[in-house]
Write a protein that holds these residues in place. Structure first.
Motif, PDB file in Angstrom:
ATOM      1  N   PHE A   1     -19.680   5.332  26.535  1.00 44.87           N
ATOM      2  CA  PHE A   1     -19.173   4.188  25.784  1.00 44.87           C
ATOM      3  C   PHE A   1     -19.864   4.070  24.431  1.00 44.87           C
ATOM      4  O   PHE A   1     -19.221   3.838  23.411  1.00 44.87           O
ATOM      5  CB  PHE A   1     -19.372   2.905  26.598  1.00 44.87           C
ATOM      6  CG  PHE A   1     -18.684   1.727  25.995  1.00 44.87           C
ATOM      7  CD1 PHE A   1     -17.313   1.582  26.122  1.00 44.87           C
ATOM      8  CD2 PHE A   1     -19.391   0.780  25.281  1.00 44.87           C
ATOM      9  CE1 PHE A   1     -16.661   0.510  25.554  1.00 44.87           C
ATOM     10  CE2 PHE A   1     -18.748  -0.299  24.708  1.00 44.87           C
ATOM     11  CZ  PHE A   1     -17.378  -0.429  24.848  1.00 44.87           C
TER      12      PHE A   1
ATOM     13  N   TYR B   1      -7.595  -5.169  25.297  1.00 43.82           N
ATOM     14  CA  TYR B   1      -8.819  -4.389  25.447  1.00 43.82           C
ATOM     15  C   TYR B   1     -10.016  -5.062  24.812  1.00 43.82           C
ATOM     16  O   TYR B   1     -11.068  -4.450  24.662  1.00 43.82           O
ATOM     17  CB  TYR B   1      -8.596  -2.975  24.912  1.00 43.82           C
ATOM     18  CG  TYR B   1      -7.623  -2.272  25.795  1.00 43.82           C
ATOM     19  CD1 TYR B   1      -8.016  -1.856  27.060  1.00 43.82           C
ATOM     20  CD2 TYR B   1      -6.309  -2.137  25.420  1.00 43.82           C
ATOM     21  CE1 TYR B   1      -7.117  -1.280  27.920  1.00 43.82           C
ATOM     22  CE2 TYR B   1      -5.391  -1.560  26.280  1.00 43.82           C
ATOM     23  CZ  TYR B   1      -5.806  -1.135  27.529  1.00 43.82           C
ATOM     24  OH  TYR B   1      -4.907  -0.584  28.389  1.00 43.82           O
TER      25      TYR B   1
ATOM     26  N   TRP C   1     -13.881  -2.175  30.063  1.00 41.15           N
ATOM     27  CA  TRP C   1     -13.595  -0.753  30.259  1.00 41.15           C
ATOM     28  C   TRP C   1     -14.040  -0.293  31.644  1.00 41.15           C
ATOM     29  O   TRP C   1     -13.313   0.376  32.372  1.00 41.15           O
ATOM     30  CB  TRP C   1     -14.329   0.043  29.171  1.00 41.15           C
ATOM     31  CG  TRP C   1     -14.037   1.503  29.155  1.00 41.15           C
ATOM     32  CD1 TRP C   1     -12.822   2.093  28.987  1.00 41.15           C
ATOM     33  CD2 TRP C   1     -14.980   2.562  29.316  1.00 41.15           C
ATOM     34  NE1 TRP C   1     -12.948   3.457  29.022  1.00 41.15           N
ATOM     35  CE2 TRP C   1     -14.262   3.772  29.220  1.00 41.15           C
ATOM     36  CE3 TRP C   1     -16.362   2.609  29.515  1.00 41.15           C
ATOM     37  CZ2 TRP C   1     -14.877   5.011  29.324  1.00 41.15           C
ATOM     38  CZ3 TRP C   1     -16.966   3.845  29.612  1.00 41.15           C
ATOM     39  CH2 TRP C   1     -16.229   5.035  29.526  1.00 41.15           C
TER      40      TRP C   1
ATOM     41  N   GLY D   1      -7.377   2.537  30.472  1.00 41.82           N
ATOM     42  CA  GLY D   1      -7.184   2.150  29.089  1.00 41.82           C
ATOM     43  C   GLY D   1      -5.904   2.738  28.541  1.00 41.82           C
ATOM     44  O   GLY D   1      -5.082   3.291  29.267  1.00 41.82           O
TER      45      GLY D   1
ATOM     46  N   TYR E   1     -10.292   5.203  23.937  1.00 38.48           N
ATOM     47  CA  TYR E   1     -10.160   5.168  25.394  1.00 38.48           C
ATOM     48  C   TYR E   1      -9.788   6.525  25.948  1.00 38.48           C
ATOM     49  O   TYR E   1     -10.257   6.934  27.004  1.00 38.48           O
ATOM     50  CB  TYR E   1      -9.141   4.117  25.813  1.00 38.48           C
ATOM     51  CG  TYR E   1      -9.689   2.735  25.628  1.00 38.48           C
ATOM     52  CD1 TYR E   1     -10.766   2.329  26.408  1.00 38.48           C
ATOM     53  CD2 TYR E   1      -9.186   1.879  24.671  1.00 38.48           C
ATOM     54  CE1 TYR E   1     -11.321   1.075  26.224  1.00 38.48           C
ATOM     55  CE2 TYR E   1      -9.738   0.631  24.488  1.00 38.48           C
ATOM     56  CZ  TYR E   1     -10.799   0.222  25.266  1.00 38.48           C
ATOM     57  OH  TYR E   1     -11.347  -0.997  25.089  1.00 38.48           O
TER      58      TYR E   1
END
Lengths: 332, 382
Positions: A24, A61, A74, A84, A293
């Motif tokens: 991430f 999101y 996420w 995603g 994503y």
């Protein structure tokens, strides 16, 4: 044994969690996000921007929320099977990834099988015929294989196939099957095309494995119990298979943990060169266009694949070697 | 019968029985590094590879002089020119190294440029001559070259690329970056590995387990996708030099794990030794114990294993640049040169664009052999 497997799976969870954080952070590092650059691009082309859709995606999101919140969305999404949304393909990530990930898995498994099938007899031959001409020849070949980066090998092979056979060996199936649903014919076509990428990706791994198998087996062959066995008059074949080979086999299984990251890395870059319909090319473009994503899920899947492969090899190793499942000390 | 003493009454001198020859004495008194050097010298393949490597590194000092052309000089009349062969004899008569002059024609059918040789036009090469001007290491202007193209002629030993730039010159210049990126990267990962591995091994406990988990996570990630991701992070608007450093750091950040493991496991066993306890009792601080007493014990081994990881770095740079994620033109490395050979149709028509493959493989192979020899030499039990 069950306890060992359970413990091993439990330690996987924090590892994956840390990996997910790492992924991430990486996909968040580039300044701006995809929506911003997307809007800028559309506006520069004089096209209208669908404000509603952008707004919807932004809220869905949580792109306007703080980072921690985004990470949480996420992560929890992934656990529920929602990976995603790929902004570039305008599709949920799962639909973009599906087939490609499957093909990556097929190629990886085929490559590992290839590595084993080739490395095993050659490694044994080199160890039992140490310093013979065969050993020198095979070692030189092995070092060459180790030194040639596999994407270069792919290029060279593409070149020779083009020059001598006049064909393009890129791709993983005949063109008519590319969008076709799965069928027997499609599978056969894939198998026909599979061997080239498998050889290209597998070369360096095979070379490395031959070296390691040879070294391990040589260590075993010099131990005293082998001398004792020989003095007792055991036939050479039996003497080799009964103990030294079995001990060396442990490492052979354990080596999957080493092999898998190499194979997957190799598969990625070779796929770009040979335009294979695997994860490589999409991952590359997703990274370049900040399709976060999609890129994140790919990285996550690849890491999952590796961690899982290592788990399987650890369990197989524990089955083979009682020292590991009983003491736990031998694995350190 | 007399029962005399048969034992000699002379004072016992151990040296009288076992005298060391000068050669033996030299061997026993030699330092660890000297022993390593002697051992390495016996390993013929490693020595040959070491010499080849040294030559390679020597060329990067004088790239400008060795390359017949400049890095960016374009020969617009000779785009995609195939390699020119060097001849010695013309009509059975010895002339010395020369090339034939060439014409240009366009194959209208496949739009391919052809450069047929004029077999009567002998153009001798010039040596130690004045050619393209350059700034030597950016310091002073010079025009001196080892080899120059003939007057009004061309000399493309390995052909030219799509802008008519000489491949041989570009490979020579590319070596500068390709060969050094590994070394600088190794320095970073070496220090990271020693510090982190040293702390983990010396302190043990929770420090050790944290580091162990960290290494596990990094290792369980397929390397190349991670490199790709990290280099995609580097902003596009950075200058090429900054990108260069960024990539070095990225390569190094992921490469220290192997070394850290080696340091850790070694320190774990060494810190139980008596001399370590003695140092501790005398009040030496941990930093001093690790740096002064523990590390030197296996430094030679560490350096040998570091040598073995240089090729991985060189390959990493090549792969990233090849994909377009690493260095970008105008910075020139072997990977950047290969980036032009990415399209198979181009390669099929102009196979000489693949030439940078040769130095890449050569350097990696020699590094591997050299590192192997070094490791064997550093191992006192072999």
């Amino acid at each position: 044994m069950l306890l060992y497997i359970l413990r091993r799976i439990l330690t996987m969870i924090p590892t994956l969690l840390v990996i997910s954080m790492l992924v991430f952070v990486i996909i968040q590092l580039p300044p701006g996000d995809y929506l911003e650059s997307h809007i800028a691009e559309l506006q520069s082309q004089g096209e209208s921007v669908d404000e509603n859709k952008i707004q919807f995606l932004r809220e869905q999101y949580g792109l306007d929320k703080p980072l921690l919140h985004q990470y949480w969305v996420w992560l929890t999404g992934m656990l529920q099977g929602d990976f995603g949304y790929s902004f570039e393909y305008d599709l949920p990530v799962t639909e973009v990834v599906g087939d490609r990930l499957f093909l990556t898995v097929i190629i990886s498994i085929a490559t590992i099988l290839f590595t084993w099938i080739v490395a095993f007899p050659i490694g044994i031959y080199s160890a039992t015929h140490q310093y013979s001409w065969g050993d020198y020849g095979l070692s030189t070949l092995g070092f060459l294989g180790l030194a040639t980066p596999n994407f270069l090998l792919a290029l060279v092979m593409l070149y020779f196939a083009n020059v001598y056979f006049g064909t393009s060996i890129g791709g993983l199936m005949d063109p008519e099957y590319i969008d076709a649903p799965w069928s027997m014919d499609k599978l056969v076509s894939i198998l026909e095309h599979l061997w080239i990428p498998v050889i290209v990706i597998g070369t360096s791994g095979t070379a490395g494995m031959i070296r390691r198998l040879r070294a391990n087996l040589l260590d075993e062959l010099q131990k005293q119990y082998v001398t004792t066995g020989r003095a007792k008059g055991l036939p050479p074949g039996k003497l080799l298979v009964k103990y030294p080979l079995r001990v060396a086999l442990n490492f052979f299984v354990a080596d999957v943990g080493n092999l898998l990251p190499t194979v997957i890395s190799g598969a990625e870059i070779v796929a770009v060169v040979m335009s294979l319909p695997t994860t490589g090319p999409i991952l590359l473009s997703a990274l370049q266009s900040q399709d976060m994503y999609l890129a994140g899920s790919f990285l996550m899947f690849l890491a999952l694949l590796t961690v899982f492969g290592v788990l399987v090899s650890d369990i197989a190793l524990a089955l083979l070697d009682p020292r590991i499942r009983l003491g736990g000390g031998a694995s350190k | 019968m007399s029962t005399d003493h048969f034992v000699s009454r002379e004072p016992f001198d151990p040296h009288s029985i076992e005298t060391l020859t000068p050669a033996q004495e030299k061997y026993y008194m030699a330092s660890q590094w000297k022993l390593m050097w002697w051992k390495l010298r016996r390993h013929r393949l490693a020595v040959i590879c070491g010499v080849i490597l040294a030559l390679n590194y020597a060329t990067i000092m004088f790239s400008e002089v060795i390359a017949p052309y400049n890095l960016h000089s374009r020969n617009t009349e000779f785009i995609y020119s195939p390699p020119q062969s060097v001849h010695l004899f013309h009509n059975g008569e010895f002339i010395g190294p020369f090339v034939y002059g060439r014409d240009y024609e366009l194959d209208m059918e496949i739009l391919k440029r052809n450069y047929p040789e004029r077999k009567d036009d002998v153009q001798p090469l010039r040596f130690f001559c004045q050619g393209d001007s350059y700034r030597f290491w950016g310091l002073f202007e010079s025009r001196f070259h080892l080899v120059c193209p003939p007057e009004n002629g061309t000399f493309f030993l390995l052909g030219t690329d799509r802008l008519g730039r000489d491949m041989f010159s570009r490979i020579t210049y590319g070596a500068r970056i390709s060969l050094t990126i590994g070394l600088v990267g190794i320095i970073i990962s070496f220090s990271l590995g020693i510090v982190i591995g040293g702390l983990a091994g010396y302190y043990g406990g929770w420090v050790d387990s944290t580091v162990q988990r960290m290494i596990e996570v990094i290792r369980s990630f397929p390397e190349l996708p991670l490199w790709m991701a990290l280099s995609a992070v580097l902003p596009v608007n950075w200058s090429p030099i900054l990108i260069f450093f960024g990539i070095k750091v990225i390569l190094a950040m992921l490469d220290w794990t192997g070394l850290a493991r080696a340091v850790r496991s070694k320190l774990l066993s060494l810190r139980e030794e008596d001399y370590c306890a003695a140092a501790e009792l005398m009040g030496a601080r941990p930093g001093r114990i690790i740096g002064r007493h523990l590390l030197p014990g296996f430094m030679s081994h560490l350096i040998a294993s570091a040598t073995l990881s240089v090729p991985a770095m060189i390959l990493g740079e090549t792969a990233l640049s090849f994909l377009g994620l690493g260095l970008r033109p105008p910075v020139t490395s072997w990977g950047v040169l290969l980036n032009e050979a990415q399209n198979i149709n181009v390669v099929a028509l102009y196979p000489w664009l693949l030439f940078p493959v040769v130095p890449v493989i050569l350097v990696i192979l020699t590094f591997n052999f050299f590192g192997d020899g070094l490791r064997d030499a550093a191992d006192p039990y072999k």
